[in-house]
Design a protein around this motif. Structure first.
Motif, PDB file in Angstrom:
ATOM      1  N   GLY A 236       0.814  -1.210   0.000  1.00 19.22           N
ATOM      2  CA  GLY A 236       0.000   0.000   0.000  1.00 19.22           C
ATOM      3  C   GLY A 236       0.847   1.258   0.000  1.00 19.22           C
ATOM      4  O   GLY A 236       0.563   2.213  -0.728  1.00 19.22           O
ATOM      5  N   LEU A 237       1.913   1.260   0.797  1.00 17.77           N
ATOM      6  CA  LEU A 237       2.809   2.422   0.807  1.00 17.77           C
ATOM      7  C   LEU A 237       3.473   2.619  -0.548  1.00 17.77           C
ATOM      8  O   LEU A 237       3.614   3.745  -1.024  1.00 17.77           O
ATOM      9  CB  LEU A 237       3.884   2.267   1.884  1.00 17.77           C
ATOM     10  N   GLU A 238       3.894   1.533  -1.170  1.00 22.52           N
ATOM     11  CA  GLU A 238       4.544   1.612  -2.478  1.00 22.52           C
ATOM     12  C   GLU A 238       3.597   2.153  -3.550  1.00 22.52           C
ATOM     13  O   GLU A 238       4.043   2.743  -4.529  1.00 22.52           O
ATOM     14  CB  GLU A 238       5.103   0.252  -2.898  1.00 22.52           C
ATOM     15  N   ALA A 239       2.305   1.959  -3.376  1.00 23.29           N
ATOM     16  CA  ALA A 239       1.320   2.445  -4.358  1.00 23.29           C
ATOM     17  C   ALA A 239       1.102   3.953  -4.261  1.00 23.29           C
ATOM     18  O   ALA A 239       0.505   4.552  -5.159  1.00 23.29           O
ATOM     19  CB  ALA A 239      -0.014   1.714  -4.170  1.00 23.29           C
ATOM     20  N   LEU A 240       1.595   4.565  -3.184  1.00 20.89           N
ATOM     21  CA  LEU A 240       1.405   6.000  -2.992  1.00 20.89           C
ATOM     22  C   LEU A 240       2.447   6.810  -3.760  1.00 20.89           C
ATOM     23  O   LEU A 240       3.589   6.376  -3.912  1.00 20.89           O
ATOM     24  CB  LEU A 240       1.499   6.363  -1.509  1.00 20.89           C
ATOM     25  N   SER A 241       2.050   7.994  -4.194  1.00 21.19           N
ATOM     26  CA  SER A 241       3.001   8.925  -4.806  1.00 21.19           C
ATOM     27  C   SER A 241       4.026   9.334  -3.746  1.00 21.19           C
ATOM     28  O   SER A 241       3.761   9.218  -2.542  1.00 21.19           O
ATOM     29  CB  SER A 241       2.263  10.163  -5.306  1.00 21.19           C
ATOM     30  N   PRO A 242       5.189   9.839  -4.157  1.00 19.80           N
ATOM     31  CA  PRO A 242       6.173  10.299  -3.164  1.00 19.80           C
ATOM     32  C   PRO A 242       5.602  11.363  -2.214  1.00 19.80           C
ATOM     33  O   PRO A 242       5.928  11.360  -1.029  1.00 19.80           O
ATOM     34  CB  PRO A 242       7.303  10.879  -4.022  1.00 19.80           C
ATOM     35  N   GLU A 243       4.736  12.236  -2.720  1.00 18.83           N
ATOM     36  CA  GLU A 243       4.159  13.282  -1.875  1.00 18.83           C
ATOM     37  C   GLU A 243       3.282  12.699  -0.767  1.00 18.83           C
ATOM     38  O   GLU A 243       3.343  13.137   0.380  1.00 18.83           O
ATOM     39  CB  GLU A 243       3.309  14.256  -2.720  1.00 18.83           C
ATOM     40  N   CYS A 244       2.464  11.728  -1.123  1.00 19.22           N
ATOM     41  CA  CYS A 244       1.575  11.098  -0.133  1.00 19.22           C
ATOM     42  C   CYS A 244       2.359  10.161   0.784  1.00 19.22           C
ATOM     43  O   CYS A 244       2.081  10.082   1.981  1.00 19.22           O
ATOM     44  CB  CYS A 244       0.431  10.371  -0.820  1.00 19.22           C
ATOM     45  N   ARG A 245       3.347   9.469   0.223  1.00 20.91           N
ATOM     46  CA  ARG A 245       4.171   8.574   1.031  1.00 20.91           C
ATOM     47  C   ARG A 245       4.943   9.362   2.085  1.00 20.91           C
ATOM     48  O   ARG A 245       5.112   8.906   3.221  1.00 20.91           O
ATOM     49  CB  ARG A 245       5.138   7.789   0.145  1.00 20.91           C
ATOM     50  N   ALA A 246       5.405  10.573   1.742  1.00 22.65           N
ATOM     51  CA  ALA A 246       6.169  11.386   2.696  1.00 22.65           C
ATOM     52  C   ALA A 246       5.354  11.653   3.959  1.00 22.65           C
ATOM     53  O   ALA A 246       5.896  11.670   5.061  1.00 22.65           O
ATOM     54  CB  ALA A 246       6.578  12.709   2.045  1.00 22.65           C
ATOM     55  N   LEU A 247       4.059  11.844   3.817  1.00 25.46           N
ATOM     56  CA  LEU A 247       3.219  12.134   4.977  1.00 25.46           C
ATOM     57  C   LEU A 247       2.860  10.874   5.765  1.00 25.46           C
ATOM     58  O   LEU A 247       2.753  10.918   6.978  1.00 25.46           O
ATOM     59  CB  LEU A 247       1.936  12.852   4.546  1.00 25.46           C
ATOM     60  N   HIS A 248       2.698   9.762   5.083  1.00 24.59           N
ATOM     61  CA  HIS A 248       2.180   8.569   5.755  1.00 24.59           C
ATOM     62  C   HIS A 248       3.225   7.512   6.122  1.00 24.59           C
ATOM     63  O   HIS A 248       2.934   6.632   6.925  1.00 24.59           O
ATOM     64  CB  HIS A 248       1.085   7.923   4.909  1.00 24.59           C
ATOM     65  N   ALA A 249       4.420   7.574   5.558  1.00 28.54           N
ATOM     66  CA  ALA A 249       5.420   6.541   5.831  1.00 28.54           C
ATOM     67  C   ALA A 249       6.262   6.842   7.066  1.00 28.54           C
ATOM     68  O   ALA A 249       6.846   5.939   7.647  1.00 28.54           O
ATOM     69  CB  ALA A 249       6.330   6.342   4.618  1.00 28.54           C
ATOM     70  N   SER A 250       6.339   8.118   7.456  1.00 23.95           N
ATOM     71  CA  SER A 250       7.154   8.463   8.621  1.00 23.95           C
ATOM     72  C   SER A 250       6.543   9.655   9.346  1.00 23.95           C
ATOM     73  O   SER A 250       5.608  10.278   8.848  1.00 23.95           O
ATOM     74  CB  SER A 250       8.591   8.777   8.185  1.00 23.95           C
TER      75      SER A 250
END
Length: 173
Positions: free
Chosen positions: A13-27
């Motif tokens: 699921g994290l890999e499916a996110l754009s870098p912008e969205c991943r930046a907020l939700h991965a850390s």
């Protein structure tokens, strides 16, 4: 330590996110941006928005968002102009739980177009599940937008009248 969103979404699921969205939700971290708020004109509903911590003043404001960890929960803080909104996020059985004072929102996360949709919303008031017919109608999505993390949340009464809609774009501080 991973975020609650990262645990709910899992690695795929994290890999499916754009870098912008991943930046907020991965850390965990801090972000800033601008928010646009539209609200009901009904004073009783505006009061309810304020009690549960939602934005209640219409207009545009700067926003600072931070996500910190405390044990296995995340603490989300949003400073929107002169209004502060706090919530505690946790995960249980694949559901995201967001507690705003006495109100808890349970939902599932669905990745789409590099972002997220929050779906299958359930509500608890002071721990008591609300019947679906009495629940607010919520539309919540997150997408990459203008080089940042875009969000759009709209909450309506069970019969369809707008309570609040807030949207904006955040960037890493």
């Amino acid at each position: 330590m991973s975020t609650v969103y990262a645990r709910v979404l899992g690695e795929a699921g994290l890999e499916a996110l754009s870098p912008e969205c991943r930046a907020l939700h991965a850390s965990h971290g801090a972000f800033d941006g601008v928010i646009d708020v539209e609200t009901t004109t009904n004073p009783l509903f505006r009061f309810a928005l304020r009690v549960f911590g939602f934005p209640y003043k219409p207009g545009q404001a700067s926003v600072i968002f931070s996500n910190t960890a405390k044990g296995d929960v995340d603490n989300w803080q949003r400073q929107m102009g002169d209004h502060r909104m706090s919530s505690i996020l946790s995960e249980k059985d694949g559901w995201l739980h967001e507690s705003l004072g006495g109100l808890t929102v349970l939902c599932r996360l669905e990745t789409r177009d590099g972002g997220l949709d929050l779906i299958d919303m359930r509500f608890r008031l002071l721990g008591v599940p609300l019947p679906l017919w009495a629940c607010p109608k919520v539309s919540a999505s997150e997408r990459p937008k203008k080089g940042g993390y875009g969000f759009d949340i709209e909450i309506k009464t069970p019969w369809g009248g707008k309570l609040v809609r807030y949207s904006g774009v955040l960037r890493t501080l």
